[in-house]
Design a protein around this motif. Structure first.
Motif, mmCIF file in Angstrom:
data_model
loop_
_atom_site.group_PDB
_atom_site.id
_atom_site.type_symbol
_atom_site.label_atom_id
_atom_site.label_comp_id
_atom_site.label_asym_id
_atom_site.label_seq_id
_atom_site.Cartn_x
_atom_site.Cartn_y
_atom_site.Cartn_z
ATOM 1 N N VAL A 1 9.795 -104.985 -37.364
ATOM 2 C CA VAL A 1 9.415 -105.016 -35.945
ATOM 3 C C VAL A 1 10.304 -104.073 -35.151
ATOM 4 C CG1 VAL A 1 9.255 -106.450 -33.879
ATOM 5 C CG2 VAL A 1 8.533 -107.374 -36.084
ATOM 6 N N ALA A 2 11.597 -104.092 -35.437
ATOM 7 C CA ALA A 2 12.530 -103.193 -34.753
ATOM 8 C C ALA A 2 12.207 -101.742 -35.071
ATOM 9 C CB ALA A 2 13.963 -103.521 -35.155
ATOM 10 N N ASP B 1 12.656 -93.651 -44.074
ATOM 11 C CA ASP B 1 13.754 -94.413 -43.490
ATOM 12 C C ASP B 1 13.770 -94.114 -41.993
ATOM 13 O OD1 ASP B 1 16.228 -95.335 -42.593
ATOM 14 O OD2 ASP B 1 17.125 -95.109 -44.577
ATOM 15 N N VAL B 2 13.300 -95.046 -41.205
ATOM 16 C CA VAL B 2 13.164 -94.835 -39.757
ATOM 17 C C VAL B 2 14.511 -94.533 -39.108
ATOM 18 C CG1 VAL B 2 12.426 -95.873 -37.578
ATOM 19 C CG2 VAL B 2 11.115 -96.298 -39.669
ATOM 20 N N VAL B 3 15.554 -95.190 -39.568
ATOM 21 C CA VAL B 3 16.884 -94.935 -39.008
ATOM 22 C C VAL B 3 17.264 -93.468 -39.186
ATOM 23 C CG1 VAL B 3 19.346 -95.472 -39.168
ATOM 24 C CG2 VAL B 3 17.666 -97.297 -39.381
ATOM 25 N N MET B 4 17.066 -92.960 -40.399
ATOM 26 C CA MET B 4 17.456 -91.591 -40.701
ATOM 27 C C MET B 4 16.569 -90.566 -39.987
ATOM 28 S SD MET B 4 20.120 -91.874 -42.439
ATOM 29 C CE MET B 4 21.000 -93.172 -43.315
ATOM 30 N N VAL B 5 15.261 -90.829 -39.995
ATOM 31 C CA VAL B 5 14.327 -89.901 -39.339
ATOM 32 C C VAL B 5 14.642 -89.785 -37.854
ATOM 33 C CG1 VAL B 5 11.925 -89.562 -38.656
ATOM 34 C CG2 VAL B 5 12.461 -90.189 -41.000
ATOM 35 N N MET B 6 14.812 -90.923 -37.192
ATOM 36 C CA MET B 6 15.073 -90.906 -35.759
ATOM 37 C C MET B 6 16.472 -90.355 -35.440
ATOM 38 S SD MET B 6 12.417 -91.613 -34.231
ATOM 39 C CE MET B 6 10.800 -92.332 -34.535
ATOM 40 N N LEU C 1 19.665 -91.644 -30.491
ATOM 41 C CA LEU C 1 20.574 -91.865 -31.618
ATOM 42 C C LEU C 1 21.087 -93.302 -31.631
ATOM 43 C CD1 LEU C 1 22.062 -90.574 -34.007
ATOM 44 C CD2 LEU C 1 23.906 -89.949 -32.428
ATOM 45 N N ILE C 2 21.368 -93.837 -30.456
ATOM 46 C CA ILE C 2 21.848 -95.223 -30.352
ATOM 47 C C ILE C 2 20.718 -96.212 -30.654
ATOM 48 C CG2 ILE C 2 22.780 -96.960 -28.771
ATOM 49 C CD1 ILE C 2 24.192 -94.628 -27.298
ATOM 50 N N VAL C 3 19.557 -95.978 -30.042
ATOM 51 C CA VAL C 3 18.421 -96.878 -30.228
ATOM 52 C C VAL C 3 17.944 -96.886 -31.686
ATOM 53 C CG1 VAL C 3 16.001 -97.284 -29.594
ATOM 54 C CG2 VAL C 3 17.666 -96.676 -27.826
ATOM 55 N N ALA C 4 18.037 -95.722 -32.344
ATOM 56 C CA ALA C 4 17.558 -95.611 -33.729
ATOM 57 C C ALA C 4 18.256 -96.576 -34.668
ATOM 58 C CB ALA C 4 17.736 -94.177 -34.220
ATOM 59 N N GLN C 5 19.494 -96.918 -34.345
ATOM 60 C CA GLN C 5 20.255 -97.803 -35.239
ATOM 61 C C GLN C 5 19.691 -99.233 -35.254
ATOM 62 O OE1 GLN C 5 22.114 -95.703 -36.905
ATOM 63 N NE2 GLN C 5 21.416 -94.308 -35.305
ATOM 64 N N LEU C 6 18.887 -99.582 -34.246
ATOM 65 C CA LEU C 6 18.263 -100.905 -34.215
ATOM 66 C C LEU C 6 17.207 -101.052 -35.305
ATOM 67 C CD1 LEU C 6 17.770 -101.278 -30.344
ATOM 68 C CD2 LEU C 6 19.615 -102.234 -31.749
ATOM 69 N N ALA C 7 16.723 -99.925 -35.812
ATOM 70 C CA ALA C 7 15.641 -99.952 -36.800
ATOM 71 C C ALA C 7 16.072 -100.575 -38.115
ATOM 72 C CB ALA C 7 15.113 -98.541 -37.043
ATOM 73 N N ARG C 8 17.376 -100.733 -38.337
ATOM 74 C CA ARG C 8 17.832 -101.328 -39.589
ATOM 75 C C ARG C 8 17.660 -102.849 -39.603
ATOM 76 N NH1 ARG C 8 24.185 -99.984 -38.948
ATOM 77 N NH2 ARG C 8 23.224 -97.954 -38.663
#
Length: 436
Positions: free
Chosen positions: A283-284, A142-147, A272-279
């Motif tokens: 591509v994000a 989960d990219v959001v969680m990892v980042m 932390l802010i940018v990571a939320q875009l991964a959801r």
């Protein structure tokens, strides 16, 4: 039991129960051995250590535990949760492998970036080929969680560097525009216990407890699985090592620690802010995976850039010799002389270079008076009546020239042990070169 107590209980288990206690003791021994080298280097250069190896180690462990507790609370309230321990294991494995290429690559920013890219590529391949590759599902992260985890770790690192990054610093010298400039090499590590939430696949077999979750929880939503009210979760602690290394010639060691801490902490907040875009989509996720290591490199390059463009802080002038460091419990320390002061006269003898200083000290009696220009530009005359020829004044000066038999050695932050060995070999020549 609320989420804060549950999280702190997990941290308490990490420092009081087996096998975590053995891990903490092992990390403590590693830190102590590193600090012994630091203290030995300080004694070579300054004449005595500023803090003992034990004091440096205790501060690293104690502050690391508090930082780990804070980081764990942030992760818990954000709702950072993983569906498998394999993700954390892969992060550690990749970090260790990357460290073999360059020490700074041990940072999770790089391993998390690579792992996230592999995950996105794997999922694209699986989707496009409609192939069952369940045996490789451990590559799905989960990219959001990892980042988010990496971001919080950097926020904690920034706080530690801000508070404790200047401890154990070593005076160093360099050449800039044909002038010798003084500075400090900073190198610190902290052992961090972090409690991370995991989903439990077999709730019946687990030792689970009910906890009260806040109504806003989780703040961070999963990108590919949903945490529902009936999900069973567990908080499992693990240990990490946070490291910080820097050299400054344009700031005091305290200013450098504060500056670096703000840079690192800011990177953590932005990530932390940018990571939320991964959801949003794959591509994000790919963009976030690339952003993490790239932004980390930019942060490091910015600090180097400002250091190179900055004005050297510790440079001797025609008015006198610059004080780089003062040994604790020395006559200079008792006189109130501080790093950044300019020593202009000794017993009415004008000091133009280190040879003048050596001659002035050789002619003195028990009474000595100094003319000093403080960091703030104030001129002071300092009297001292407990001096004798067997005492070292306790000042590390920034020399105007380097004698052929100088004790000054090149400092490579990646080869600290080599520097220590060189300093030991030159120990007999350090009485009159830089320290009076």
């Amino acid at each position: 039991m609320n989420i804060a107590i549950f999280t702190l209980r997990a941290i308490a288990e990490a420092i009081t129960t087996m096998p975590y206690v053995l891990i903490l003791i092992t990390l403590g021994i590693v830190l102590y051995l590193r600090n012994k080298n630091t203290v030995a280097m300080q004694r070579m250069v300054i004449g005595e250590y500023i803090n003992s190896a034990f004091e440096l180690t205790i501060s690293q462990i104690v502050l690391g535990i508090f930082a780990g507790a804070l980081g764990s609370l942030i992760l818990s309230y954000l709702g950072v949760i993983f569906d498998s321990q394999a993700t954390i294991s892969l992060l550690f494995m990749l970090s260790i492998i990357l460290m073999l290429f360059r020490s700074r690559f041990i940072c999770f920013s790089y391993s998390a970036g690579i792992l996230s890219i592999l995950s996105v590529v794997f999922r694209i391949f699986q989707k496009s080929n409609n192939t069952n590759l369940s045996q490789y599902d451990f590559l799905k992260v989960d990219v959001v969680m990892v980042m988010s985890l990496v971001a919080v770790m950097h926020i904690i690192e920034g706080i530690l560097v801000f508070i404790d990054g200047d401890k154990g610093s070593i005076p160093v010298f360099s050449n800039k525009n044909n002038k010798i400039v003084g500075g400090f090499a900073l190198k610190r590590y902290w052992a961090i216990p972090i409690a991370v939430m995991f989903l439990i696949n077999n709730p019946v077999a687990s030792d689970s407890v009910n906890i009260a979750l806040p109504s806003f929880w989780p703040i961070i939503k999963s990108s590919y699985f949903t945490v529902i009210a009936t999900t069973v979760m567990s908080l499992l602690p693990f240990y990490g090592m946070i490291g910080y290394s820097a050299i400054t010639f344009t700031k005091t060691k305290r200013e450098k620690a504060i500056n670096s801490g703000l840079f690192i902490g800011s990177y953590g907040v932005i990530l932390l802010i940018v990571a939320q875009l991964a959801r949003l989509n794959l591509v994000a996720q790919l963009m976030v995976a690339i952003f993490a290591p790239l932004a980390h490199e930019v942060m490091l390059k910015m600090q180097v850039y400002y250091e190179l463009k900055g004005t050297p802080k510790y440079v001797s002038t025609d008015d006198g010799l610059m004080v780089l460091e003062v040994a604790p419990s020395s006559p200079a320390y008792e006189m109130g002389i501080k790093s950044g002061d300019l020593l202009m006269e000794v017993n009415n003898k004008k000091i133009f270079n280190e040879q003048d200083m050596i001659e002035a000290l050789g002619e003195m009696s028990n009474f000595i008076w100094l003319k000093v220009k403080t960091v703030k530009g104030k001129l002071l005359q300092i009297d001292y009546n407990k001096m004798n020829r067997t005492k070292r004044l306790g000042i590390i000066f920034v020399p105007k020239f380097i004698p052929k038999e100088s004790v000054i050695v090149k400092y490579n932050k990646n080869k600290f042990e080599d520097v220590l060995q060189k300093a030991k070999e030159k120990k007999d020549n350090d009485d009159n070169d830089k320290t009076s």
